[in-house]
Design a protein around this motif. Structure first.
Motif, PDB file in Angstrom:
ATOM      1  N   PHE A 134       0.812  -1.207   0.000  1.00  0.00           N
ATOM      2  CA  PHE A 134       0.000   0.000   0.000  1.00  0.00           C
ATOM      3  C   PHE A 134       0.853   1.267   0.000  1.00  0.00           C
ATOM      4  N   ASN A 137       1.598   1.375  -3.804  1.00  0.00           N
ATOM      5  CA  ASN A 137       0.587   0.834  -4.719  1.00  0.00           C
ATOM      6  C   ASN A 137       1.254  -0.100  -5.738  1.00  0.00           C
ATOM      7  N   ALA A 252      -9.922   1.986  -1.518  1.00  0.00           N
ATOM      8  CA  ALA A 252      -8.784   2.626  -0.864  1.00  0.00           C
ATOM      9  C   ALA A 252      -9.144   3.118   0.535  1.00  0.00           C
ATOM     10  N   CYS A 256      -6.713   0.888   2.717  1.00  0.00           N
ATOM     11  CA  CYS A 256      -5.357   1.443   2.746  1.00  0.00           C
ATOM     12  C   CYS A 256      -5.079   2.095   4.104  1.00  0.00           C
ATOM     13  N   TYR A 260      -0.625   6.079   4.163  1.00  0.00           N
ATOM     14  CA  TYR A 260      -0.270   5.912   2.753  1.00  0.00           C
ATOM     15  C   TYR A 260      -1.397   6.303   1.806  1.00  0.00           C
ATOM     16  N   LEU A 261      -2.536   6.702   2.353  1.00  0.00           N
ATOM     17  CA  LEU A 261      -3.726   6.920   1.537  1.00  0.00           C
ATOM     18  C   LEU A 261      -3.575   8.010   0.472  1.00  0.00           C
ATOM     19  N   PHE A 264      -1.531   6.641  -2.390  1.00  0.00           N
ATOM     20  CA  PHE A 264      -2.219   5.483  -2.969  1.00  0.00           C
ATOM     21  C   PHE A 264      -3.359   5.937  -3.868  1.00  0.00           C
TER      22      PHE A 264
END
Length: 279
Positions: A134, A137, A252, A256, A260-261, A264
């Motif tokens: 994640f 990605n 997501a 996630c 890290y969102l 990502f």
């Protein structure tokens, strides 16, 4: 008892071959439920005449994959299922498929299990599970990254597709059914198995259980064969769109890690915007 759930909409020739392959299983310790979502090609007649052992649940043509699977799972649980398996109709199961899946499930009763997929035309392995980082990605394809001697038995993965997915009742009891409201078609399987993994259930690909698929018949492949602006729009925003932006956003946000969102999401959006024209 294992119940196999097969959602269908037309394409009765695929459904027939799939059900014939289930009749040839070395283990018959399962029952089959077909969810016929308003087929207009005679699927209902074929099922009644050729496969009387199959239970049929009907829809009105608006279920799509996720709601269709959920309808079948609800019926299976009402009938006393202790395990359910989602299976697409455009697959052909190897004779030992069910036996291998049940053997692995008996040894790992809390695990969600998937199967090795072969190309029906060539016999070559085409899907053996993925591990998703994640942070970047980045998807790690186990068929490419695992040494040949390790492509056996069970291997842990991040998520699994629904083309041959065994789910213990303990999972449905804890996390419920597939997310049909936010993910009506694509990504519902990856989301569900990822949610199950985060809830503490092991998620494995079972290299001993094999099924054959028709990759050229997938919705994403067919859409990309005849590229157009209409197809591009459907790819990004249609319910059956493999690059559906809203579906990806829901996946997501649910799966996630928050740290890290942002990356990502941005990376995923960019891939979807250009990917239609690159593959």
């Amino acid at each position: 008892m294992l119940y196999i759930i097969i959602p269908v909409f037309n394409r009765k020739h695929f459904t027939r071959e799939c059900l014939i392959s289930l009749r040839k299983q070395t283990s018959q310790a399962f029952r089959t439920i077909v969810v016929d979502d308003g087929s207009t090609d005679g699927t209902d007649k074929m099922l009644a005449e050729e496969f009387p052992e199959v239970e049929v649940v009907t829809g009105d043509g608006n279920l799509f994959w996720t709601a269709g699977v959920n309808l079948g799972i609800r019926r299976a649980l009402a009938l006393g299922a202790t395990r359910v398996m989602t299976l697409n109709n455009d697959v052909v199961t190897a004779p030992s498929f069910v036996a291998e899946m049940l053997a692995a499930a008996d040894l790992n009763p809390q695990a969600v299990l998937g199967a090795l997929e072969l190309d029906a035309a060539t016999g070559q392995a085409i899907y053996g599970g993925e591990r998703l980082d994640f942070r970047t990605n980045t998807r790690h394809d186990l068929l490419l990254e695992l040494p040949a001697e390790q492509r056996r038995h069970l291997q842990p993965v991040t998520y699994l597709p629904g083309r041959g997915l065994l789910i213990p009742k303990a999972v449905t009891d804890k996390v419920g059914l597939f997310d049909e409201k936010r993910l009506p078609h694509y990504l519902a399987d990856f989301d569900y198995t990822s949610v199950a993994r985060r809830a503490g259930f092991p998620v494995f690909i079972n290299y001993e259980a094999q099924l054959s698929t028709y990759p050229e018949e997938s919705g994403q492949t067919l859409t990309r064969k005849h590229r157009s602006f209409k197809g591009y729009y459907q790819h990004l925003f249609g319910i059956r769109g493999g690059g559906n932006m809203l579906n990806f956003t829901h996946f997501a946000l649910k799966n996630c890690p928050p740290l890290y969102l942002p990356y990502f999401l941005l990376n995923g959006y960019a891939r979807r915007l250009v990917g239609y024209f690159l593959h």
